[in-house]
Design an enzyme around this catalytic site. Structure first.
Site, PDB file in Angstrom:
ATOM      1  N   ASN A 153      51.301  74.831 -65.695  1.00 41.19           N
ATOM      2  CA  ASN A 153      51.623  75.436 -66.989  1.00 41.19           C
ATOM      3  C   ASN A 153      53.107  75.327 -67.359  1.00 41.19           C
ATOM      4  O   ASN A 153      53.456  74.950 -68.461  1.00 41.19           O
ATOM      5  CB  ASN A 153      51.159  76.892 -67.023  1.00 41.19           C
ATOM      6  CG  ASN A 153      51.797  77.740 -65.933  1.00 41.19           C
ATOM      7  OD1 ASN A 153      52.149  77.253 -64.864  1.00 41.19           O
ATOM      8  ND2 ASN A 153      51.956  79.022 -66.204  1.00 41.19           N
ATOM      9  N   GLU A 252      53.399  83.345 -56.202  1.00 35.83           N
ATOM     10  CA  GLU A 252      53.524  83.904 -57.555  1.00 35.83           C
ATOM     11  C   GLU A 252      52.219  83.602 -58.259  1.00 35.83           C
ATOM     12  O   GLU A 252      51.907  82.450 -58.554  1.00 35.83           O
ATOM     13  CB  GLU A 252      54.721  83.283 -58.275  1.00 35.83           C
ATOM     14  CG  GLU A 252      55.154  84.108 -59.479  1.00 35.83           C
ATOM     15  CD  GLU A 252      54.737  83.481 -60.786  1.00 35.83           C
ATOM     16  OE1 GLU A 252      53.740  83.968 -61.357  1.00 35.83           O
ATOM     17  OE2 GLU A 252      55.391  82.543 -61.234  1.00 35.83           O
ATOM     18  N   CYS A 286      51.958  82.876 -66.675  1.00 32.22           N
ATOM     19  CA  CYS A 286      51.588  84.030 -65.849  1.00 32.22           C
ATOM     20  C   CYS A 286      52.158  85.326 -66.409  1.00 32.22           C
ATOM     21  O   CYS A 286      51.583  86.395 -66.228  1.00 32.22           O
ATOM     22  CB  CYS A 286      52.076  83.817 -64.413  1.00 32.22           C
ATOM     23  SG  CYS A 286      53.846  83.438 -64.311  1.00 32.22           S
TER      24      CYS A 286
END
Length: 484
Positions: A153, A252, A286
């Protein structure tokens, strides 16, 4: 840059074909045309990469700090020179808009610049001893070889966020880029390090299928740390494998981030922040806002202004300068998001803004009257859909924000900044921002989540701690007397 290299693996300073019989097709998510086809790496290629990194690490860690910093200075220069090409690749490969690509390049540049300071920040300590004549020294050094699994992303920034500090602290790296973005989360980075003149073996990139080298990437005996940015489901599996082999992880993972709009909030500012925090990169971050939790006294005003704002966002071709919302990454993502939207509407959510889906291009969507048990509120959406939730009190807003397995980022809007701080303390999240949206990342500030949003912290001194280890060395200046 030589795009022909981007069909190969980069191992020990050499560009070579993968040895697997399988291939990875790299597809432009907007046009759905094939960019290139990469011959995959197999376990033998992975072993070659790890062993090359292990050999290179011994020499790399022994270089003087000034010499290591000179390489990073060269890397920053190469990044500046190739900025427009890097941005073009982000647009083409990850479906990033030019706005988002510029944001991403700046973040990546900042993390490399911060990392350049690490060779002279490898500080140890001297600690007093209770043993006569003993001096205690705590020495800091690199872990060794770090395995980095890159995301799709924010591929360039989030891969470099681990690669740069790991190398700057004396480690070498092997990178497995995301299959959806093998160039921008791996091969492109390898070429930048090559152009900057880094020694062979310091950076290695293996492009391969998870089914063929995914587990072995973690369990191989060489890497001491595995750094992963991606979904909680995959991160959980990586953590399980790493734990079994006593390896440290930096994970993460996912997020279901909330913006709390309290009754005294500046609604105009909250709307502007929510639009950016939700729809930057189509919500495929995220840290993206999934849920806007709004006090009932200002709900109608927020809905009116927010829907008008979203209806004015341009969506379409990400290569056009003023496009705000481009494509999601692939058709599977489209189908997953549409399913969550439809199920939530069946459960009572109101569609306030919507539009046509064409290929991987989804028009910005806003749902109102969302409740916490709906898929659009429970799940990490990772797409251009905003969920608006009405609450009757500050306490209810806090409870709703914490009603999630995730705890990565968040936001609180209130004109009373002290109140905002007190509310923020009660939100179960690793990061939260008062009178701002949730997508914030500064290269010198702790970045990471709680609950199922991950383990560890990135950036600044926290990254320095993650990629180094400490050793206690004691020295007797006078010989001890022992009891026997």
């Amino acid at each position: 840059m030589n795009a022909d290299k981007f069909t190969k693996q980069y191992i020990n300073g050499e560009w070579m074909n993968g040895s697997s019989e399988k291939t990875i097709e790299n597809v432009n998510p907007y046009s759905e045309e094939t960019i290139n086809v990469i011959q995959s790496a197999n376990k033998e290629d992975l072993d070659h990469a790890y062993k090359s990194a292990e050999v290179a690490q011994k020499e790399w860690q022994s270089l003087l700090p000034a010499k290591q910093q000179a390489y990073f200075e060269s890397l920053l220069k190469v990044m500046r020179e190739n900025k427009e090409e890097i941005i073009d690749w982000l647009v083409k490969e990850s479906g990033s808009t030019r706005i988002k690509s510029q944001v991403e390049f700046n973040a990546a540049f900042a993390v490399v610049k911060e990392s350049m300071s690490f060779p002279t920040r490898m500080e140890g300590t001297i600690i007093p001893s209770n043993v006569p004549g003993k001096n205690n020294f705590v020495h800091r050094g690199p872990k060794g070889v770090v395995g980095v699994i890159g995301p799709w992303n924010f591929p360039f920034h989030l891969a470099l966020r681990s690669i740069a500090p790991a190398i700057a602290t004396g480690n070498t790296v092997v990178v497995k880029p995301a299959s959806d973005t093998p160039i921008t989360s791996g091969l492109l980075i390898a070429e930048l390090f090559e152009q900057a003149g880094f020694p062979k073996g310091v950076v290695n990139v293996v492009v391969g299928r998870g089914s063929e080298i995914g587990d072995e990437f973690v369990t191989h005996e060489t890497p001491k740390v595995i750094s992963f940015t991606g979904s909680t489901e995959v991160g959980s599996h990586i953590g399980e494998l790493a734990g079994k082999h006593i390896k440290e992880t930096a994970l993460e993972l996912g997020g279901n981030n909330a913006m709390l709009v309290l009754e005294d909030a500046n609604i105009d500012q909250a709307v502007e922040a929510a639009a950016f925090g939700k729809f930057l990169h189509q919500g495929q971050i995220c840290m993206s806002l999934n849920r806007m939790i709004i006090h009932e006294n200002v709900y109608d005003e927020f809905v009116d202004k927010f829907t008008k704002k979203i209806q004015g966002l341009k969506f379409g071709d990400p290569s056009e300068q003023d496009t705000v919302v481009g494509p999601v990454i692939n058709r599977d993502a489209v189908e997953r998001i549409e399913k969550d939207v439809e199920e939530s509407i069946q459960q009572g959510a109101e569609k306030l803004v919507s539009g046509e889906t064409k290929g991987n291009l989804m028009a910005p969507t806003v749902l109102g009257n969302v409740t916490g048990d709906m898929p659009i509120a429970k799940n990490e959406i990772f797409g251009p859909v905003a969920a608006l939730m009405k609450v009757g009190s500050e306490e209810e807003a806090i409870e709703e924000a914490n009603n999630s397995i995730y705890g990565l980022s968040g936001s609180v809007f209130t004109e009373d900044r002290f109140r905002g701080m007190e509310v923020a303390k009660r939100i179960e999240t690793g990061m939260i921002h008062i009178n701002d949206q949730s997508v914030n990342d500064e290269s010198h500030v702790a970045f990471g989540g709680e609950k199922q949003s991950g383990i560890g912290r990135f950036n600044g001194e926290w990254a320095l701690d993650k990629f180094t280890t400490v050793k206690w060395i004691s020295v007797q200046s006078e010989y001890r007397q022992y009891p026997f």
